[in-house]
Scaffold this motif. Structure first.
Motif, PDB file in Angstrom:
ATOM      1  N   GLN A 141       0.828  -1.210   0.000  1.00 12.51           N
ATOM      2  CA  GLN A 141       0.000   0.000   0.000  1.00 12.51           C
ATOM      3  C   GLN A 141       0.858   1.255   0.000  1.00 12.51           C
ATOM      4  O   GLN A 141       0.572   2.226  -0.712  1.00 12.51           O
ATOM      5  CB  GLN A 141      -0.920  -0.019   1.219  1.00 12.51           C
ATOM      6  N   LEU A 142       1.919   1.237   0.782  1.00 15.08           N
ATOM      7  CA  LEU A 142       2.821   2.385   0.857  1.00 15.08           C
ATOM      8  C   LEU A 142       3.497   2.647  -0.474  1.00 15.08           C
ATOM      9  O   LEU A 142       3.594   3.799  -0.913  1.00 15.08           O
ATOM     10  CB  LEU A 142       3.875   2.150   1.939  1.00 15.08           C
ATOM     11  N   ARG A 143       3.959   1.598  -1.131  1.00 14.80           N
ATOM     12  CA  ARG A 143       4.624   1.766  -2.430  1.00 14.80           C
ATOM     13  C   ARG A 143       3.661   2.360  -3.454  1.00 14.80           C
ATOM     14  O   ARG A 143       4.052   3.161  -4.292  1.00 14.80           O
ATOM     15  CB  ARG A 143       5.151   0.422  -2.927  1.00 14.80           C
ATOM     16  N   GLU A 144       2.383   1.968  -3.388  1.00 15.29           N
ATOM     17  CA  GLU A 144       1.397   2.504  -4.338  1.00 15.29           C
ATOM     18  C   GLU A 144       1.190   4.000  -4.101  1.00 15.29           C
ATOM     19  O   GLU A 144       1.085   4.779  -5.043  1.00 15.29           O
ATOM     20  CB  GLU A 144       0.084   1.750  -4.197  1.00 15.29           C
ATOM     21  N   LYS A 145       1.140   4.396  -2.830  1.00 14.29           N
ATOM     22  CA  LYS A 145       0.993   5.820  -2.517  1.00 14.29           C
ATOM     23  C   LYS A 145       2.218   6.600  -2.981  1.00 14.29           C
ATOM     24  O   LYS A 145       2.095   7.664  -3.607  1.00 14.29           O
ATOM     25  CB  LYS A 145       0.802   6.017  -1.017  1.00 14.29           C
ATOM     26  N   GLN A 146       3.407   6.063  -2.715  1.00 10.81           N
ATOM     27  CA  GLN A 146       4.645   6.737  -3.115  1.00 10.81           C
ATOM     28  C   GLN A 146       4.714   6.885  -4.635  1.00 10.81           C
ATOM     29  O   GLN A 146       5.132   7.915  -5.156  1.00 10.81           O
ATOM     30  CB  GLN A 146       5.862   5.961  -2.604  1.00 10.81           C
ATOM     31  N   LYS A 147       4.279   5.848  -5.333  1.00  7.59           N
ATOM     32  CA  LYS A 147       4.292   5.886  -6.799  1.00  7.59           C
ATOM     33  C   LYS A 147       3.383   6.995  -7.318  1.00  7.59           C
ATOM     34  O   LYS A 147       3.761   7.762  -8.223  1.00  7.59           O
ATOM     35  CB  LYS A 147       3.871   4.527  -7.358  1.00  7.59           C
TER      36      LYS A 147
END
Length: 208
Positions: free
Chosen positions: A56-62
């Motif tokens: 989830q964090l990686r998706e937000k960062q992306k």
């Protein structure tokens, strides 16, 4: 105003895909992810299994990196999306797409969102006939975005249009490259946004 000042190519490598942050370079063989498709750092080539939170964090960062916004502003957009009727994740993407720097980029008046941001800050664009130098300005349906009269003579805009002339313009926008002008026909629906973002993961992250 706070902004990211590190190497743009490291962001693409960290997310494992092109974020198209450097304009023409991203389409050439100089693109860093073409040469080194692993994450930066000494442990970049190690395979790591992400937790649910990590995914989830990686998706937000992306998503943040695609649009060039920092955490505080991204959080404000999420809170705006919550207050509007509809699917929160889709509304969040619609708000991000409505930023003036993104609209200028989508219309082909900038080779990247970063360049569009810089050109707006330097006062090269008008919205409905008025100069706007705020990249985060949110456009509305029917707004007319154009290059300022004096700026149209700049060699850089000719170079930009040579690069972006063949780029597909989203159907929610109308563009007249010859007169360096465009119009927001309607705000984008989810199917109009071609970025590989799973917005439901971002909503899940913020909902915890």
């Amino acid at each position: 105003m706070a902004r990211y000042t590190g190497a743009s190519c490291r962001l693409c490598r960290r997310e494992g895909q092109k974020l198209f942050l450097k304009g023409e370079r991203c389409y050439s063989n100089k693109c860093a992810i073409e040469r080194r498709s692993y994450a930066p750092g000494m442990h970049g080539q190690q395979r790591k299994k992400l937790s649910e939170y990590g995914i989830q964090l990686r998706e937000k960062q992306k998503a943040k990196r695609f649009y060039g916004v920092l955490e505080s502003q991204f959080r404000k957009y999420y809170e705006m999306a919550i207050r509007r009727k509809g699917i929160t994740g889709e509304i969040l993407l619609q708000i991000l797409e409505s930023r003036l720097d993104n609209v200028v980029y989508r219309m082909g008046f900038g080779t990247s969102r970063a360049e569009a941001r810089q050109l707006i800050t330097h006062g090269h664009f008008l919205v409905n006939g008025k100069r706007v130098n705020i990249p985060s300005y949110l456009v509305r349906e029917g707004d007319v975005v154009e290059v300022a009269e004096k700026s149209r003579k700049l060699e850089r805009f000719k170079e930009i249009l040579e690069v972006t002339g063949g780029r597909t313009v989203p159907k929610w926008l109308e563009v007249d490259h010859e007169n360096m002008k465009g119009r927001v026909v309607t705000l984008p629906a989810r199917e109009d946004i071609d970025l590989p973002i799973e917005e439901h993961l971002i909503v899940e992250l913020y909902s915890k």
